[in-house]
Design a protein around this motif. Sequence first.
Motif, PDB file in Angstrom:
ATOM      1  N   GLU A  75     -23.172  74.958  26.851  1.00 39.50           N
ATOM      2  CA  GLU A  75     -22.213  75.688  27.669  1.00 39.50           C
ATOM      3  C   GLU A  75     -20.923  75.962  26.899  1.00 39.50           C
ATOM      4  OE1 GLU A  75     -22.790  76.951  30.514  1.00 39.50           O
ATOM      5  OE2 GLU A  75     -24.725  76.013  30.951  1.00 39.50           O
ATOM      6  N   ALA A  76     -20.509  75.015  26.025  1.00 35.45           N
ATOM      7  CA  ALA A  76     -19.274  75.209  25.267  1.00 35.45           C
ATOM      8  C   ALA A  76     -19.398  76.374  24.290  1.00 35.45           C
ATOM      9  CB  ALA A  76     -18.918  73.930  24.520  1.00 35.45           C
ATOM     10  N   ARG A  77     -20.574  76.597  23.758  1.00 35.46           N
ATOM     11  CA  ARG A  77     -20.773  77.718  22.823  1.00 35.46           C
ATOM     12  C   ARG A  77     -20.589  79.068  23.505  1.00 35.46           C
ATOM     13  NH1 ARG A  77     -25.110  74.175  21.186  1.00 35.46           N
ATOM     14  NH2 ARG A  77     -24.674  73.286  19.115  1.00 35.46           N
ATOM     15  N   ARG A  78     -20.657  79.092  24.815  1.00 35.43           N
ATOM     16  CA  ARG A  78     -20.482  80.354  25.543  1.00 35.43           C
ATOM     17  C   ARG A  78     -19.019  80.640  25.838  1.00 35.43           C
ATOM     18  NH1 ARG A  78     -24.433  79.791  30.577  1.00 35.43           N
ATOM     19  NH2 ARG A  78     -23.397  81.783  31.041  1.00 35.43           N
ATOM     20  N   GLY A  79     -18.115  79.774  25.384  1.00 30.80           N
ATOM     21  CA  GLY A  79     -16.684  80.006  25.554  1.00 30.80           C
ATOM     22  C   GLY A  79     -16.073  79.411  26.800  1.00 30.80           C
ATOM     23  N   ALA A  80     -16.788  78.529  27.493  1.00 34.33           N
ATOM     24  CA  ALA A  80     -16.253  77.915  28.706  1.00 34.33           C
ATOM     25  C   ALA A  80     -15.283  76.794  28.354  1.00 34.33           C
ATOM     26  CB  ALA A  80     -17.393  77.368  29.563  1.00 34.33           C
ATOM     27  N   THR A  81     -14.343  76.542  29.269  1.00 31.80           N
ATOM     28  CA  THR A  81     -13.459  75.386  29.137  1.00 31.80           C
ATOM     29  C   THR A  81     -14.262  74.116  29.406  1.00 31.80           C
ATOM     30  OG1 THR A  81     -11.543  76.673  29.865  1.00 31.80           O
ATOM     31  CG2 THR A  81     -11.387  74.258  30.011  1.00 31.80           C
ATOM     32  N   VAL A  82     -14.130  73.138  28.537  1.00 31.20           N
ATOM     33  CA  VAL A  82     -14.873  71.891  28.661  1.00 31.20           C
ATOM     34  C   VAL A  82     -13.936  70.829  29.241  1.00 31.20           C
ATOM     35  CG1 VAL A  82     -16.203  70.118  27.478  1.00 31.20           C
ATOM     36  CG2 VAL A  82     -16.338  72.503  26.718  1.00 31.20           C
ATOM     37  N   PHE A  83     -14.291  70.326  30.432  1.00 36.80           N
ATOM     38  CA  PHE A  83     -13.547  69.223  31.046  1.00 36.80           C
ATOM     39  C   PHE A  83     -14.353  67.950  30.830  1.00 36.80           C
ATOM     40  CE2 PHE A  83     -12.893  66.456  34.796  1.00 36.80           C
ATOM     41  CZ  PHE A  83     -11.572  66.128  34.567  1.00 36.80           C
ATOM     42  N   VAL A  84     -13.736  66.941  30.215  1.00 39.86           N
ATOM     43  CA  VAL A  84     -14.433  65.709  29.843  1.00 39.86           C
ATOM     44  C   VAL A  84     -13.720  64.520  30.474  1.00 39.86           C
ATOM     45  CG1 VAL A  84     -15.263  64.260  27.955  1.00 39.86           C
ATOM     46  CG2 VAL A  84     -15.118  66.737  27.651  1.00 39.86           C
ATOM     47  N   HIS A  85     -14.507  63.674  31.112  1.00 41.22           N
ATOM     48  CA  HIS A  85     -14.012  62.365  31.560  1.00 41.22           C
ATOM     49  C   HIS A  85     -15.080  61.336  31.229  1.00 41.22           C
ATOM     50  CE1 HIS A  85     -12.217  59.097  33.671  1.00 41.22           C
ATOM     51  NE2 HIS A  85     -13.173  59.039  34.571  1.00 41.22           N
ATOM     52  N   ASP A  86     -14.852  60.582  30.148  1.00 45.69           N
ATOM     53  CA  ASP A  86     -15.802  59.574  29.687  1.00 45.69           C
ATOM     54  C   ASP A  86     -15.387  58.222  30.255  1.00 45.69           C
ATOM     55  OD1 ASP A  86     -17.780  58.202  28.416  1.00 45.69           O
ATOM     56  OD2 ASP A  86     -16.995  58.457  26.385  1.00 45.69           O
ATOM     57  N   GLY A  87     -15.652  58.043  31.537  1.00 50.68           N
ATOM     58  CA  GLY A  87     -15.245  56.812  32.197  1.00 50.68           C
ATOM     59  C   GLY A  87     -15.947  55.578  31.663  1.00 50.68           C
ATOM     60  N   LEU A  88     -17.166  55.730  31.139  1.00 52.82           N
ATOM     61  CA  LEU A  88     -17.923  54.590  30.613  1.00 52.82           C
ATOM     62  C   LEU A  88     -17.658  54.361  29.132  1.00 52.82           C
ATOM     63  CD1 LEU A  88     -21.374  55.250  32.347  1.00 52.82           C
ATOM     64  CD2 LEU A  88     -19.559  53.704  33.081  1.00 52.82           C
ATOM     65  N   GLY A  89     -16.985  55.307  28.462  1.00 46.87           N
ATOM     66  CA  GLY A  89     -16.704  55.154  27.036  1.00 46.87           C
ATOM     67  C   GLY A  89     -17.956  55.166  26.186  1.00 46.87           C
ATOM     68  N   VAL A  90     -18.934  56.018  26.520  1.00 44.33           N
ATOM     69  CA  VAL A  90     -20.202  56.026  25.797  1.00 44.33           C
ATOM     70  C   VAL A  90     -20.198  56.962  24.595  1.00 44.33           C
ATOM     71  CG1 VAL A  90     -21.483  55.404  27.861  1.00 44.33           C
ATOM     72  CG2 VAL A  90     -21.151  57.803  27.324  1.00 44.33           C
ATOM     73  N   LEU A  91     -19.284  57.904  24.543  1.00 44.77           N
ATOM     74  CA  LEU A  91     -19.268  58.859  23.435  1.00 44.77           C
ATOM     75  C   LEU A  91     -18.611  58.227  22.208  1.00 44.77           C
ATOM     76  CD1 LEU A  91     -18.277  62.216  25.187  1.00 44.77           C
ATOM     77  CD2 LEU A  91     -20.548  61.468  24.475  1.00 44.77           C
ATOM     78  N   ASP A  92     -19.297  58.318  21.080  1.00 47.48           N
ATOM     79  CA  ASP A  92     -18.698  57.849  19.839  1.00 47.48           C
ATOM     80  C   ASP A  92     -17.981  59.006  19.147  1.00 47.48           C
ATOM     81  OD1 ASP A  92     -20.775  59.378  18.938  1.00 47.48           O
ATOM     82  OD2 ASP A  92     -21.923  57.731  18.075  1.00 47.48           O
ATOM     83  N   ARG A  93     -17.389  58.731  17.996  1.00 48.85           N
ATOM     84  CA  ARG A  93     -16.609  59.744  17.288  1.00 48.85           C
ATOM     85  C   ARG A  93     -17.475  60.914  16.849  1.00 48.85           C
ATOM     86  NH1 ARG A  93     -14.921  54.755  16.308  1.00 48.85           N
ATOM     87  NH2 ARG A  93     -12.686  54.269  16.438  1.00 48.85           N
ATOM     88  N   ALA A  94     -18.711  60.640  16.431  1.00 50.28           N
ATOM     89  CA  ALA A  94     -19.568  61.733  15.959  1.00 50.28           C
ATOM     90  C   ALA A  94     -19.883  62.708  17.083  1.00 50.28           C
ATOM     91  CB  ALA A  94     -20.862  61.162  15.376  1.00 50.28           C
ATOM     92  N   ARG A  95     -20.180  62.202  18.263  1.00 51.29           N
ATOM     93  CA  ARG A  95     -20.523  63.087  19.376  1.00 51.29           C
ATOM     94  C   ARG A  95     -19.294  63.859  19.878  1.00 51.29           C
ATOM     95  NH1 ARG A  95     -24.578  59.707  19.061  1.00 51.29           N
ATOM     96  NH2 ARG A  95     -26.566  60.146  20.098  1.00 51.29           N
ATOM     97  N   ILE A  96     -18.160  63.190  19.883  1.00 56.45           N
ATOM     98  CA  ILE A  96     -16.942  63.911  20.263  1.00 56.45           C
ATOM     99  C   ILE A  96     -16.641  65.003  19.243  1.00 56.45           C
ATOM    100  CG2 ILE A  96     -14.468  63.679  20.670  1.00 56.45           C
ATOM    101  CD1 ILE A  96     -15.000  60.814  21.583  1.00 56.45           C
ATOM    102  N   GLY A  97     -16.883  64.707  17.964  1.00 58.27           N
ATOM    103  CA  GLY A  97     -16.683  65.719  16.943  1.00 58.27           C
ATOM    104  C   GLY A  97     -17.619  66.907  17.106  1.00 58.27           C
ATOM    105  N   GLU A  98     -18.879  66.657  17.512  1.00 59.68           N
ATOM    106  CA  GLU A  98     -19.807  67.765  17.762  1.00 59.68           C
ATOM    107  C   GLU A  98     -19.279  68.676  18.868  1.00 59.68           C
ATOM    108  OE1 GLU A  98     -23.855  66.646  18.455  1.00 59.68           O
ATOM    109  OE2 GLU A  98     -23.752  64.966  17.034  1.00 59.68           O
ATOM    110  N   LEU A  99     -18.735  68.078  19.916  1.00 59.31           N
ATOM    111  CA  LEU A  99     -18.216  68.873  21.024  1.00 59.31           C
ATOM    112  C   LEU A  99     -16.974  69.656  20.597  1.00 59.31           C
ATOM    113  CD1 LEU A  99     -18.630  69.492  24.029  1.00 59.31           C
ATOM    114  CD2 LEU A  99     -17.149  67.549  24.553  1.00 59.31           C
ATOM    115  N   ALA A 114     -11.533  56.659  20.839  1.00 55.71           N
ATOM    116  CA  ALA A 114     -12.381  57.550  20.047  1.00 55.71           C
ATOM    117  C   ALA A 114     -11.990  59.009  20.250  1.00 55.71           C
ATOM    118  CB  ALA A 114     -13.848  57.335  20.423  1.00 55.71           C
ATOM    119  N   SER A 115     -11.713  59.389  21.504  1.00 54.06           N
ATOM    120  CA  SER A 115     -11.310  60.772  21.772  1.00 54.06           C
ATOM    121  C   SER A 115      -9.995  61.105  21.084  1.00 54.06           C
ATOM    122  CB  SER A 115     -11.185  60.990  23.282  1.00 54.06           C
ATOM    123  OG  SER A 115     -12.409  60.746  23.934  1.00 54.06           O
ATOM    124  N   LEU A 116      -9.036  60.196  21.112  1.00 52.05           N
ATOM    125  CA  LEU A 116      -7.750  60.456  20.477  1.00 52.05           C
ATOM    126  C   LEU A 116      -7.883  60.570  18.965  1.00 52.05           C
ATOM    127  CD1 LEU A 116      -5.428  58.072  22.534  1.00 52.05           C
ATOM    128  CD2 LEU A 116      -5.693  60.545  22.781  1.00 52.05           C
TER     129      LEU A 116
END
Length: 396
Positions: A75-99, A114-116
């Motif tokens: 969905e992000a590749r289509r130019g949409a605004t991405v709203f993220v709330h990682d309440g469980l803290g499951v995303l690592d730096r590599a996955r956040i970098g992909e997004l 990690a997000s910061l």
Amino acid sequence: MRASLRRGRTWIVVAVALLAGALVLVALQGAIRAPGPPLAADDPAPGGAQALARVLADRGVEVRQVRSLDAALAEARRGATVFVHDGLGVLDRARIGELAAVADAIVVARPDFASLEVLAPGVRLAGAVDGAPGAAGCAVPAADRAGTLSDGQRLLTIDDDAAASGFTGCFPSGDGFAVVAGTAPDGAEVVLVGATTPFANESIDEAGNAALAVGLLGARDEVVWYLPGPGDADAAEAPTLAELTPGWVSPVLVLLVVATIAAGIWRGRRFGPLVVEDLPVHVPASETGEGRARLYARSSARLRAIDQIRIGTIRRLSAVLRLPRSADVDAVVVSAAQATGQPAASVRALLVDAVPQDDRELVRLARDLDGLERAVHAAIAPDPSLDATDPTGRRT
């Protein structure tokens, strides 16, 4: 039945108490626990964000909620605004970098370390503000329209390197800011909101929360509402069970296994035969009768107990009265009544109809049955105390 209920009333009370406690627990969990994850776009609970999603939809913004990284990337590749709330803290730096590499605009609610580090190097967490932060004081249009925010905001700080790279803060409080905006190293426009209060149902209508949330997520026609789930975690980097287990657990488990085997061998040994007597074992009839009587008494089976006594009494009366084996109970009742001179109805009630209501009545019926049998014997059999050789019939 009543006696069984009296004996089991303790367990009944315990079962009812457990059931009531379970129902109360379910009710409390249903009232306290949100039906969905925090800030879910379809969650009407206080911690959800259904109100914001509906406002955006009314303004013509298409909101698509996803729970996987692959769907968010598509969905992000289509130019949409991405709203993220990682309440469980499951995303690592590599996955956040992909997004961040494919998204044009990212709004993060309550970012973690990690997000910061990936999206805004130099921006750090700085605790929570006491009360409400100050006015917007920045050039971010959504923040400027909001003016102020409600209580319960969390703060972010901006170091010199982050400020030099273009990051700016809104809604200041001391050295921190409730909102930080800038450009990520990969080129995505990033807005970091320290708390979830501007988006949650329970607080979106306070101060300028709604204006900030709608302004940040309504700038484009599409919003990807991304709430990472456990499936987005990197299983390769997750600690193994051996790493999570303390060192003393393995020796204790081995000791428990050895103790269990030893206890089984100890308790399982048989010192000689279970029964010393040669089978079949002779059990006296008196013990059998006593055991059956105790079972009847334990289960309060008074009617069954008196029926067993009546069966024996009727069988012996039939033999004494010289009745054939085919004689029924009515024949025994009539013969016994004639022999003793008692009313047939009384004899029948004693042998058939009377039902004991308690232990006292059971004992009385048993005594009356014994008295009836003695009366029949006295009426039918000769008196052994009379001397048959004495023509006068005097007692010896």
